[in-house]
Design an enzyme around this catalytic site. Structure first.
Site: not given
Length: 261
Positions: A145, A156
């Site tokens: 990501s 994350y």
């Protein structure tokens, strides 16, 4: 555009195949000729596999908890039993559970974020390597990501930074075994509502505000000032998984409208 023979008779595992990017990858790689193993924690994955079988594609579905080594080992074993080998792994499982400033995270929430977005990739790579080495090579695509530079999701980001490190380091290690390890880092991507929410609790007003900050920052960081589509991500993932990208390894391709993360 579908390249019908690009993955002809290749054996591919696609994780997170019940929805979103993973579902798109699984459907398209099967359409392009791969013998495909669709993996997800949701039983919906069996419905998708059944539909592909009706259309004449050679697929199986496996329901598994990929946050555990045992869960991913079971996937690898079932793949070899069904198709005799493993040639491609698309490590797609992961995703933000909470969206808030780091000081608002509780200890258990940080652990759950890392378990969700790092360990499935780590266990996946470890689980398929023996079969790929025995088979004389393979391709691992790790979906990361560009949110490694983002707001309100530090755990994350840390997990996806780990995914990038796995990609770079494992590619060095496994090049001599003819195994390519490459990454794709999606940016903001429009997708249907999730079948299984990552966070089943309703958002508070503060959490809605924090999530909107993510949306705003994601659009602003993109040079194109917009979210992409699932098909944008599917196309990039299947390109790096294919022989068209045979001279690409160790790097992670940002697919985020110019945001490099």
């Amino acid at each position: 555009m579908i390249f019908h023979n690009r993955f002809k008779d290749k054996v591919a595992i696609v994780t997170g195949a019940a929805q979103g990017i993973g579902k798109g990858v699984a459907i398209r790689i099967a359409n392009e000729g791969a013998k495909t193993v669709l993996v997800d924690r949701s039983s919906v994955v069996f419905d998708i596999a059944d539909q592909l079988k009706k259309e004449g594609f050679d697929v199986i579905a496996v329901q598994a908890d990929l946050e555990t080594f045992e869960g991913f080992q079971n996937v690898a074993q079932q793949t070899v039993r069904a198709f005799g080998k493993i040639e491609i792994l698309i490590n797609n499982v992961g995703g933000t559970i909470w969206a808030k400033p780091f000081e608002k995270y509780e200890e258990d929430e940080i652990i759950k974020e890392v378990n969700r977005s790092l360990y499935p990739t780590l266990w996946g790579c470890r689980s398929v390597l023996p079969a790929m080495i025995e088979n004389g090579g393979g391709v691992i695509v790790n979906v990361s990501s560009v949110a490694t530079r983002s707001v309100n999701r530090v755990p994350y980001a840390a997990a996806k930074g780990g995914v990038n490190a796995i990609t770079a380091s494992l590619a060095f290690e496994q090049a001599e075994n003819n195994i390519r390890v490459v990454g794709v880092a999606p940016g903001g991507t429009e997708a249907p509502q999730r079948i299984i929410p990552r966070n089943e609790n309703p958002q508070s007003e503060a959490e809605k505000l924090w999530y909107q900050q993510i949306v705003d920052q994601t659009r602003e960081s993109s040079l194109q000032k917009k979210y992409g589509t699932i098909e944008d991500q599917v196309a990039a993932i299947l390109f790096v998984a294919s022989d068209e990208a045979k001279y690409i390894t160790s790097s992670t391709l940002a697919v985020a409208g110019g945001d490099l993360g």
